[in-house]
Motif scaffolding. Structure first.
Motif, PDB file in Angstrom:
ATOM      1  N   ILE A 227     -33.183  40.297  -8.897  1.00 42.91           N
ATOM      2  CA  ILE A 227     -34.633  40.097  -8.897  1.00 42.91           C
ATOM      3  C   ILE A 227     -35.359  41.328  -8.364  1.00 42.91           C
ATOM      4  CG2 ILE A 227     -36.508  38.739  -7.883  1.00 42.91           C
ATOM      5  CD1 ILE A 227     -34.547  36.350  -7.875  1.00 42.91           C
ATOM      6  N   VAL A 228     -34.869  41.890  -7.247  1.00 42.72           N
ATOM      7  CA  VAL A 228     -35.519  43.048  -6.634  1.00 42.72           C
ATOM      8  C   VAL A 228     -35.425  44.270  -7.548  1.00 42.72           C
ATOM      9  CG1 VAL A 228     -35.412  44.672  -4.703  1.00 42.72           C
ATOM     10  CG2 VAL A 228     -35.222  42.219  -4.272  1.00 42.72           C
ATOM     11  N   ALA A 229     -34.238  44.508  -8.123  1.00 46.54           N
ATOM     12  CA  ALA A 229     -34.061  45.665  -9.008  1.00 46.54           C
ATOM     13  C   ALA A 229     -34.965  45.557 -10.227  1.00 46.54           C
ATOM     14  CB  ALA A 229     -32.600  45.769  -9.438  1.00 46.54           C
ATOM     15  N   ALA A 230     -35.050  44.364 -10.809  1.00 48.08           N
ATOM     16  CA  ALA A 230     -35.898  44.163 -11.987  1.00 48.08           C
ATOM     17  C   ALA A 230     -37.372  44.348 -11.638  1.00 48.08           C
ATOM     18  CB  ALA A 230     -35.666  42.773 -12.567  1.00 48.08           C
ATOM     19  N   ALA A 231     -37.777  43.858 -10.473  1.00 51.30           N
ATOM     20  CA  ALA A 231     -39.182  43.977 -10.065  1.00 51.30           C
ATOM     21  C   ALA A 231     -39.575  45.441  -9.864  1.00 51.30           C
ATOM     22  CB  ALA A 231     -39.419  43.188  -8.776  1.00 51.30           C
ATOM     23  N   ILE A 232     -38.684  46.235  -9.264  1.00 51.58           N
ATOM     24  CA  ILE A 232     -38.976  47.650  -9.033  1.00 51.58           C
ATOM     25  C   ILE A 232     -39.046  48.415 -10.352  1.00 51.58           C
ATOM     26  CG2 ILE A 232     -38.019  49.791  -8.079  1.00 51.58           C
ATOM     27  CD1 ILE A 232     -36.884  48.113  -5.779  1.00 51.58           C
TER      28      ILE A 232
ATOM     29  N   SER B 154     -42.843  50.463  -5.364  1.00 51.39           N
ATOM     30  CA  SER B 154     -41.462  49.967  -5.332  1.00 51.39           C
ATOM     31  C   SER B 154     -41.108  49.403  -3.964  1.00 51.39           C
ATOM     32  CB  SER B 154     -40.481  51.093  -5.693  1.00 51.39           C
ATOM     33  OG  SER B 154     -40.726  51.582  -6.977  1.00 51.39           O
ATOM     34  N   LEU B 155     -41.507  50.107  -2.919  1.00 53.86           N
ATOM     35  CA  LEU B 155     -41.218  49.641  -1.556  1.00 53.86           C
ATOM     36  C   LEU B 155     -41.940  48.326  -1.284  1.00 53.86           C
ATOM     37  CD1 LEU B 155     -39.618  50.605   0.926  1.00 53.86           C
ATOM     38  CD2 LEU B 155     -41.703  51.700   1.759  1.00 53.86           C
ATOM     39  N   GLY B 156     -43.203  48.225  -1.739  1.00 56.40           N
ATOM     40  CA  GLY B 156     -43.961  46.994  -1.539  1.00 56.40           C
ATOM     41  C   GLY B 156     -43.341  45.818  -2.277  1.00 56.40           C
ATOM     42  N   ILE B 157     -42.966  46.048  -3.541  1.00 55.81           N
ATOM     43  CA  ILE B 157     -42.369  44.970  -4.346  1.00 55.81           C
ATOM     44  C   ILE B 157     -41.029  44.546  -3.762  1.00 55.81           C
ATOM     45  CG2 ILE B 157     -41.341  44.439  -6.585  1.00 55.81           C
ATOM     46  CD1 ILE B 157     -43.509  46.217  -7.843  1.00 55.81           C
ATOM     47  N   ALA B 158     -40.185  45.539  -3.401  1.00 55.63           N
ATOM     48  CA  ALA B 158     -38.856  45.233  -2.869  1.00 55.63           C
ATOM     49  C   ALA B 158     -38.942  44.433  -1.569  1.00 55.63           C
ATOM     50  CB  ALA B 158     -38.069  46.523  -2.648  1.00 55.63           C
ATOM     51  N   ALA B 159     -39.793  44.897  -0.648  1.00 54.18           N
ATOM     52  CA  ALA B 159     -39.927  44.199   0.635  1.00 54.18           C
ATOM     53  C   ALA B 159     -40.479  42.787   0.434  1.00 54.18           C
ATOM     54  CB  ALA B 159     -40.841  44.998   1.570  1.00 54.18           C
ATOM     55  N   PHE B 160     -41.454  42.660  -0.470  1.00 49.38           N
ATOM     56  CA  PHE B 160     -42.067  41.357  -0.731  1.00 49.38           C
ATOM     57  C   PHE B 160     -41.069  40.384  -1.353  1.00 49.38           C
ATOM     58  CE2 PHE B 160     -44.948  38.607  -3.349  1.00 49.38           C
ATOM     59  CZ  PHE B 160     -45.609  38.014  -2.285  1.00 49.38           C
ATOM     60  N   GLN B 161     -40.280  40.857  -2.339  1.00 47.12           N
ATOM     61  CA  GLN B 161     -39.299  40.007  -2.994  1.00 47.12           C
ATOM     62  C   GLN B 161     -38.197  39.577  -2.027  1.00 47.12           C
ATOM     63  OE1 GLN B 161     -39.112  38.579  -5.829  1.00 47.12           O
ATOM     64  NE2 GLN B 161     -40.446  39.607  -7.259  1.00 47.12           N
ATOM     65  N   ILE B 162     -37.724  40.500  -1.198  1.00 47.31           N
ATOM     66  CA  ILE B 162     -36.675  40.156  -0.220  1.00 47.31           C
ATOM     67  C   ILE B 162     -37.213  39.148   0.789  1.00 47.31           C
ATOM     68  CG2 ILE B 162     -35.206  41.063   1.629  1.00 47.31           C
ATOM     69  CD1 ILE B 162     -35.034  43.682   0.021  1.00 47.31           C
ATOM     70  N   MET B 163     -38.473  39.325   1.196  1.00 46.17           N
ATOM     71  CA  MET B 163     -39.098  38.375   2.123  1.00 46.17           C
ATOM     72  C   MET B 163     -39.147  36.973   1.501  1.00 46.17           C
ATOM     73  SD  MET B 163     -43.004  38.296   3.582  1.00 46.17           S
ATOM     74  CE  MET B 163     -43.616  37.502   2.086  1.00 46.17           C
ATOM     75  N   LEU B 164     -39.540  36.891   0.224  1.00 42.87           N
ATOM     76  CA  LEU B 164     -39.623  35.595  -0.442  1.00 42.87           C
ATOM     77  C   LEU B 164     -38.244  34.957  -0.609  1.00 42.87           C
ATOM     78  CD1 LEU B 164     -42.259  36.339  -3.246  1.00 42.87           C
ATOM     79  CD2 LEU B 164     -42.607  35.006  -1.171  1.00 42.87           C
ATOM     80  N   ASP B 165     -37.237  35.771  -0.938  1.00 45.61           N
ATOM     81  CA  ASP B 165     -35.902  35.237  -1.196  1.00 45.61           C
ATOM     82  C   ASP B 165     -35.186  34.805   0.085  1.00 45.61           C
ATOM     83  OD1 ASP B 165     -36.179  35.574  -3.874  1.00 45.61           O
ATOM     84  OD2 ASP B 165     -35.162  37.502  -3.961  1.00 45.61           O
ATOM     85  N   ARG B 166     -35.449  35.510   1.174  1.00 45.34           N
ATOM     86  CA  ARG B 166     -34.720  35.229   2.424  1.00 45.34           C
ATOM     87  C   ARG B 166     -35.548  34.450   3.444  1.00 45.34           C
ATOM     88  NH1 ARG B 166     -30.143  37.634   3.353  1.00 45.34           N
ATOM     89  NH2 ARG B 166     -30.457  37.922   5.587  1.00 45.34           N
ATOM     90  N   GLY B 167     -36.824  34.218   3.126  1.00 42.77           N
ATOM     91  CA  GLY B 167     -37.701  33.534   4.076  1.00 42.77           C
ATOM     92  C   GLY B 167     -37.213  32.153   4.458  1.00 42.77           C
ATOM     93  N   GLN B 168     -36.814  31.368   3.462  1.00 41.39           N
ATOM     94  CA  GLN B 168     -36.349  30.007   3.725  1.00 41.39           C
ATOM     95  C   GLN B 168     -35.091  30.019   4.581  1.00 41.39           C
ATOM     96  OE1 GLN B 168     -38.019  27.412   2.959  1.00 41.39           O
ATOM     97  NE2 GLN B 168     -36.612  25.739   3.325  1.00 41.39           N
ATOM     98  N   LEU B 169     -34.205  30.966   4.285  1.00 45.79           N
ATOM     99  CA  LEU B 169     -32.942  31.066   5.014  1.00 45.79           C
ATOM    100  C   LEU B 169     -33.168  31.461   6.477  1.00 45.79           C
ATOM    101  CD1 LEU B 169     -29.795  31.002   4.480  1.00 45.79           C
ATOM    102  CD2 LEU B 169     -29.967  33.470   4.159  1.00 45.79           C
ATOM    103  N   LYS B 170     -34.184  32.323   6.694  1.00 46.26           N
ATOM    104  CA  LYS B 170     -34.437  32.855   8.037  1.00 46.26           C
ATOM    105  C   LYS B 170     -35.547  32.115   8.781  1.00 46.26           C
ATOM    106  CE  LYS B 170     -31.461  36.244   7.869  1.00 46.26           C
ATOM    107  NZ  LYS B 170     -30.331  36.338   8.819  1.00 46.26           N
ATOM    108  N   ASP B 171     -36.007  30.977   8.248  1.00 45.67           N
ATOM    109  CA  ASP B 171     -37.080  30.195   8.855  1.00 45.67           C
ATOM    110  C   ASP B 171     -38.372  31.012   8.968  1.00 45.67           C
ATOM    111  OD1 ASP B 171     -38.261  27.930   9.869  1.00 45.67           O
ATOM    112  OD2 ASP B 171     -37.652  28.324  11.939  1.00 45.67           O
ATOM    113  N   TRP B 172     -38.642  31.761   7.926  1.00 44.39           N
ATOM    114  CA  TRP B 172     -39.859  32.511   7.754  1.00 44.39           C
ATOM    115  C   TRP B 172     -40.267  33.326   8.974  1.00 44.39           C
ATOM    116  CZ3 TRP B 172     -41.384  33.476   3.027  1.00 44.39           C
ATOM    117  CH2 TRP B 172     -40.921  32.641   2.008  1.00 44.39           C
ATOM    118  N   PHE B 173     -41.509  33.161   9.459  1.00 43.73           N
ATOM    119  CA  PHE B 173     -42.031  34.111  10.440  1.00 43.73           C
ATOM    120  C   PHE B 173     -41.561  33.860  11.872  1.00 43.73           C
ATOM    121  CE2 PHE B 173     -44.866  34.572   6.829  1.00 43.73           C
ATOM    122  CZ  PHE B 173     -44.892  35.961   6.714  1.00 43.73           C
TER     123      PHE B 173
END
Length: 510
Positions: A63-68, A213-232
């Motif tokens: 997802i991140v590679a495609a978004a960038i 690219s940095l903005g998209i990558a960071a945003f996508q990783i945040m969305l994908d891992r947010g649930q796993l890491k209990d968000w903020f």
């Protein structure tokens, strides 16, 4: 006559059909891979001995590679020609798919998925640009109907096809299946797609590309891992959110203020139809893909549907889109395009309303009919929207415009999926606590239903499982209610589109 129009005039019917088949094979192959691997993840996890946290990177890397890479595809097409970008992308995606299939460890499969995302990102937007260029304006709605069918069918049939291949063969065939289609697409594009009329060399905006690219990558990783890491509550999520916000801010300021060549041209966003179309496609991405993410776990985990059955009962969504292709093709030019799009959002809202009535004892018929309604609504929105968005955009900006259009749809789907998953988890917990208040060994209502003394711990455990299922069902219904509200809220925005912003005359889909 513009270069794009003269090029269109030179392409006869049979060649146009062969180009369409070739580019749509590549497009379907790319869109299919966004969901086909999901159902195979448990088998892959066992095969490479990975944890669930580690397995998330198999999806995230793609997802991140495609978004960038998506916005970069438009720039590359201007530098080396659309045909070359297409051929390199198809070849790279096919090889990367084969490497995914032969991978023996987690790092190998993550790297191969990364390559898949990088190579496959340009396929969907460039296929849209090609179909717009090889067809005259009067046939744009018909061309976009074919394109929409490919883009939406891939994610819809992906889980069923992936489940069938995994069950009957091996998880590796989820990736191997791309190889023959990739070869056919490559040969078709090589043989029939003409070279671009003009290559527009320009300096590479390294700062703009890096910031985006940095903005998209960071945003996508945040969305994908947010649930796993209990968000903020997680430091990692805060870091990713901060990086994304700063990078997007720098990108926008740079795009608006620099006098040199920009990575994304501000002229795109001066076109009202293009700007409004991107707002709509964000909503379509959020509603369609969020629903597609909710239905498989609902049907498989709560209702115990097999994977293949899940695929069968969700397949009518694609049939609805196919029906919409034929209907919309005959309406464009006769009916105000804004009315068609508004009707599509109304149908999507109706489908979401049907889904709010799902329950644990429901018949599969309601899943079929709500899916058909949503597919119909998606087709009514997506087909004219894909044509209207680019109706007033200069052909020179099409490669860049289609890349941004696809990126916006992908961002909408990522945000939609993350939001509904967060709400699903939290609402399940809230509803479990609310319902659980009435399920105790001392509850008079419960004791009246279970004569013979206080219920045993085993009985309470069974009741707890029932309460959990009911709580989850209510949470799913609340998510579908959100999708309904979002679809209804989009309807007034149709008046921002220019009247008659599609094809000039009706098209007939044979």
């Amino acid at each position: 006559m513009s270069s794009a129009e003269s090029q269109t005039a030179e392409i006869d019917g049979p060649r146009r059909a062969l180009i369409t088949v070739s580019v749509m094979l590549a497009s379907i192959m790319s869109s299919l891979d966004t969901t086909i691997a999901n159902v195979a993840l448990p088998r892959i996890q066992g095969s490479v001995s990975a944890t669930q946290d580690q397995m998330a990177w198999v999806l995230t890397s793609y997802i991140v590679a495609a978004a960038i890479m998506t916005p970069l595809g438009g720039w590359l097409a201007g530098q080396i020609g659309r045909k070359r970008v297409f051929l390199y992308s198809v070849a790279g995606f096919t090889v990367a798919s084969m490497l995914c299939g032969v991978a023996q460890s987690l790092p190998q499969i993550v790297l191969a998925r990364l390559a898949q995302g990088l190579c496959g990102a340009a396929l969907v937007p460039l296929s849209q640009a090609v179909l717009l260029d090889i067809n005259p304006p009067a046939r744009h709605a018909r061309a976009m109907a074919v394109w929409v069918m490919g883009v939406t069918l891939g994610p819809i049939i992906g889980p069923a096809l992936g489940g069938w291949l995994t069950e009957n063969y091996n998880w590796r065939w989820v990736f191997y299946i791309n190889v023959p289609f990739g070869i056919l697409a490559f040969l078709g594009i090589l043989s029939f797609l003409p070279e671009a009329a003009a290559i527009r060399k320009s300096r590479f905006d390294f700062f703009g590309f890096t910031a985006l690219s940095l903005g998209i990558a960071a945003f996508q990783i945040m969305l994908d891992r947010g649930q796993l890491k209990d968000w903020f509550s997680s430091t990692e999520i805060w870091i990713e959110a901060t990086v994304a916000a700063v990078a997007f801010y720098l990108f926008v300021i740079h795009m608006l203020t620099t006098t040199q060549q920009r990575f994304v041209s501000p002229a795109l966003f001066k076109d009202r139809n293009f700007l409004t179309g991107n707002v709509f496609i964000f909503v379509v991405g959020a509603v369609l893909y969020a629903t597609l993410a909710l239905l498989p776990p609902l049907l498989q985990d709560l209702l115990n549907y097999p994977v293949v059955t899940t695929g069968l009962v969700t397949a009518p969504r694609g049939v609805g889109t196919l029906v919409a292709m034929f209907v919309v093709g005959r309406m464009i030019g006769k009916v105000d395009i804004r009315l068609i799009i508004g009707t599509g959002f109304a149908l999507s809202a109706f489908a979401s309303w049907q889904m709010t009535g799902f329950d644990l004892q429901m018949d599969s018929a309601i899943v079929v009919w709500s899916g058909f309604s949503q597919g119909l609504g998606t087709g009514f929105v997506y087909v004219p929207l894909a044509a209207a968005t680019f109706a007033t955009l200069t052909p020179a900006l099409r490669d860049e415009g289609t890349a941004i259009f696809s990126l916006t749809r992908n961002l909408g789907s990522s945000i939609g999926i993350s939001v509904v998953n967060v709400l699903l988890t939290r609402n399940t917990q809230i509803m479990h606590a609310t319902l659980g208040e009435h399920v105790t060994r001392y509850s008079p209502v419960l004791r009246a239903q279970l004569p013979g003394g206080p219920p045993s711990l085993r009985t309470l455990a069974g009741l707890n499982a029932t309460v959990t299922d009911q709580a989850a069902m209510i949470a799913y219904n609340n998510d579908f209610k959100l999708m309904m509200v979002l679809s209804l809220a989009a309807i007034p925005l149709v008046f921002l589109l220019r009247k008659g912003g599609g094809s000039a005359e009706p098209v007939h889909i044979e």
